[in-house]
Write an enzyme that holds these catalytic residues in place. Structure first.
Site, PDB file in Angstrom:
ATOM      1  N   CYS A 153       1.062  -1.302   0.303  1.00 27.63           N
ATOM      2  CA  CYS A 153      -0.026  -0.602  -0.119  1.00 27.63           C
ATOM      3  C   CYS A 153       0.792   1.147   0.197  1.00 27.63           C
ATOM      4  O   CYS A 153       0.463   2.115  -0.695  1.00 27.63           O
ATOM      5  CB  CYS A 153      -0.850  -0.021   1.078  1.00 27.63           C
ATOM      6  SG  CYS A 153      -2.581  -1.013   1.197  1.00 27.63           S
ATOM      7  N   HIS A 154       1.829   1.388   0.905  1.00 27.27           N
ATOM      8  CA  HIS A 154       2.977   2.616   1.143  1.00 27.27           C
ATOM      9  C   HIS A 154       4.278   2.280   0.899  1.00 27.27           C
ATOM     10  O   HIS A 154       5.039   3.102   1.871  1.00 27.27           O
ATOM     11  CB  HIS A 154       1.728   3.170   2.213  1.00 27.27           C
ATOM     12  CG  HIS A 154       0.309   3.507   2.026  1.00 27.27           C
ATOM     13  ND1 HIS A 154      -0.692   2.902   2.646  1.00 27.27           N
ATOM     14  CD2 HIS A 154      -0.278   4.979   1.346  1.00 27.27           C
ATOM     15  CE1 HIS A 154      -1.651   3.675   2.211  1.00 27.27           C
ATOM     16  NE2 HIS A 154      -1.811   4.836   1.738  1.00 27.27           N
ATOM     17  N   GLY A 155       4.722   1.403   0.977  1.00 23.44           N
ATOM     18  CA  GLY A 155       6.261   1.188   0.694  1.00 23.44           C
ATOM     19  C   GLY A 155       6.816   1.060   1.846  1.00 23.44           C
ATOM     20  O   GLY A 155       7.614   1.199   1.862  1.00 23.44           O
ATOM     21  N   PRO A 169       6.622   4.628   6.117  1.00 27.44           N
ATOM     22  CA  PRO A 169       5.763   5.299   6.478  1.00 27.44           C
ATOM     23  C   PRO A 169       4.795   4.856   8.381  1.00 27.44           C
ATOM     24  O   PRO A 169       4.267   5.406   9.472  1.00 27.44           O
ATOM     25  CB  PRO A 169       4.112   5.460   5.198  1.00 27.44           C
ATOM     26  CG  PRO A 169       5.005   4.561   4.659  1.00 27.44           C
ATOM     27  CD  PRO A 169       6.253   4.153   4.528  1.00 27.44           C
TER      28      PRO A 169
END
Lengths: 192, 387
Positions: A153-155, A169
């Site tokens: 999703c956001h690495g 994140p």
């Protein structure tokens, strides 16, 4: 016995207070079943109880996902190389010593496990709850060349002990659930 | 027959007090139509909601399927559902404009503090109502939205237990779905109905404010009866509203994903998160705030403070003039910035997370809270109160 029109103010005050207190106790008692009925029922608790997993089927390097409390729980048989990779550059990690309370006390070590061989994690990203992918190939996750987990999703990136890498994140390491071994090949997840 | 009723029920008195002899200043403008529109939309939600309940099955196994069946197999089922979904967005649109009217003309100030407080109470109840309702179709966003919002309670002391208690399970499940359904169709509608009644009773007791922000009687503004003078104007507003509302319902019910996110056409899957969890647009400002704060606990505190500030408004703003047109240019700029920051946060809450968006959201948050603080300071500096 006397009968007069005088009002005994003190007595009246006492009666009002006493009535209020008894009334409040009554309201609290009446509210109890309504509040308690919202807690998980016996059936729900049973459905979410500990999960027993036979580990004989696992081969080194393999990931097994089981469901516990509707969450994916990973069991990964770490190879010797993978265990060695955990000693990679600790400055890459946000919380190398697992200071944040994301594991039972028996998993607060550099392997984040009871038995270093078996990595047991709740497979839910600590950022926004997505499910990270298992990327065991060396060099796929950490700069110093070890495998780990990558959240699509956001690495967010995690090493082979579920420790979050700086620059992700996700704020903290992946959660280690409570578990214990019944014998060398059987683990119970969800119970200390 | 009428006499028999009159002797037993004060129907005539209710009509006199609330319609034919309820006095309103004659200078009310278009900003004053949203109360009536909100009543109409609530009625739409109630009626369509009752019909939806006849076909909807509140279990994890059948919820998603029953909604699909309603859409495809039930005669006009699609219309009932679209009226309900678009109605929810119409409700929040009208409510935000209704609240902005209060900000423009200082309608929250004495003696109307209670009208404002009950109104904000209604706003919170409707947020909860919308949140509970959003889980019911049991799509991916329904599920994960509920998962994220309920997990917010984990920041409170004893939070993990509280979250489990709210969900009735260790994650959102069938158990949560059934209780959300009960709250959505019984508990909250009753509370909302009660508060709407109190809102109107309190308003009719103190009388409506007006765009001049002055006491109509003292200022010599003529007063006219609600019926027929304003009911006729309200009918026009209702017609215009229905044209817009039904245009959306019939031609673009999903509003390019804004009202019905395509990701919610996938049944809920507890083992897979959708790539992006986006909130409904009317809750996006608060989602943006939550994401803009790096610490989860602080984020939730900001959220609570953002809503609590609305309750405090009557006591923060003690300016001696109510209406924006008589206020200092500083107050005008401040209100404009506040509205822009709220719109900005709504937009940002729907976008994916990038450093620039986080920075923008933080600036908007600063303006949002700055509005309340500066208004409290400004309104206490008597001299710049009047332009």
């Amino acid at each position: 016995m006397h009968d007069s029109d005088d009002i005994d103010a003190a007595r009246r005050q006492f009666l009002i207070k006493a009535t209020c207190i008894v009334g409040a106790v009554g309201v609290a008692a009446a509210a109890t079943p309504f509040i308690a009925a919202l807690s998980p029922s016996a059936q729900t608790q049973a459905d979410n109880g500990p999960v027993t997993v036979d580990l004989r089927q696992l081969i080194p390097g393999q990931q097994l996902t089981v469901t516990w409390q509707s969450k994916p729980v990973w069991i990964i048989y770490r190879t010797a190389a993978e265990l060695a990779s955990l000693q990679h550059d600790q400055t890459e990690l946000r919380d190398p010593l697992s200071q944040v309370d994301q594991q039972p006390s028996y998993a607060k070590n550099s392997y984040r496990a009871r038995d270093p061989k078996y990595l047991i994690l709740v497979g839910v990203c600590t950022h926004l709850g997505c499910i990270p992918n298992y990327c065991p190939l060396p060099g796929s996750i950490t700069p110093s060349g070890a495998g780990g987990f990558l959240c699509p999703c956001h690495g967010s990136r995690f090493d082979m002990a579920g420790r979050v890498l700086k620059g992700s994140p996700a704020p903290i390491n992946l959660l280690v659930p409570p578990y214990h071994f019944v014998d060398a090949n059987t683990v119970v997840i969800g119970e200390d | 027959m009428i006499n028999w009723l009159k002797q037993r029920f004060p129907l005539e008195q209710i009509i006199r007090e609330n319609f034919t002899h309820y006095l309103l200043p004659k200078n009310l403008n278009i900003w004053y139509v949203f109360g009536v529109l909100l009543c109409l939309i609530l009625l739409n939600q109630l009626v369509t909601g009752i019909w939806l309940t006849m076909y909807y099955i509140p279990t994890a196994q059948q919820a998603f399927g029953s909604v699909q069946q309603l859409m495809r197999d039930v005669p006009y089922g699609w219309l009932l559902r679209y009226l309900h979904i678009v109605g929810a967005s119409a409700l929040f649109s009208a409510m935000y404009l209704h609240m902005l009217r209060g900000l423009l003309y200082g309608s929250y100030q004495a003696p109307r503090e209670l009208v404002w407080l009950i109104g904000i109470g209604l706003y919170l109840l409707l947020i909860a109502e919308a949140f509970f309702g959003y889980l019911l179709p049991w799509g991916q966003l329904s599920y994960w939205g509920a998962q994220v919002v309920t997990s917010l309670f984990s920041v409170l002391p004893g939070g993990e237990h509280l979250v489990t208690w709210i969900r009735g399970d260790y994650a959102i499940s069938d158990v949560s779905l059934r209780r959300f359904f009960a709250l959505h169709v019984i508990a909250l509608p009753l509370l909302i109905g009660m508060l709407v009644r109190w809102h109107i009773v309190a308003l009719h007791h103190v009388g409506a404010n007006n765009p001049e922000g002055v006491d109509a009687k003292q200022a010599g503004i003529a007063q006219v009866n609600f019926h027929p003078f304003y009911t006729l104007k309200d009918i026009l507003a209702v017609i215009v509203f229905l044209i817009i509302f039904l245009a959306v319902v019939f031609f673009t019910p999903s509003m390019a994903g804004l009202l019905i996110d395509p990701a919610n056409s996938v049944p809920a899957n507890p083992l897979q998160t959708p790539p992006e969890i986006t909130p409904m647009w009317y809750l996006a400002p608060f989602y943006a705030m939550l994401r803009a704060v790096p610490d989860k606990t602080l984020g939730v505190l900001c959220l609570i403070l953002a809503l609590a500030s609305l309750f405090l408004l009557p006591w923060l703003d003690v300016a001696s003039v109510r209406a924006i047109k008589y206020r200092h240019v500083f107050a005008k700029v401040l209100l404009c910035l506040f509205v822009l920051s709220f719109v900005g946060l709504s937009y940002l809450g729907l976008q994916s997370l990038t450093p620039n968006y986080i920075l923008a959201a933080r600036i908007c948050m600063g303006i949002y809270f700055g509005f309340f603080i500066l208004l409290a300071v400004y309104s206490r500096l008597g001299k710049i109160n009047r332009s």
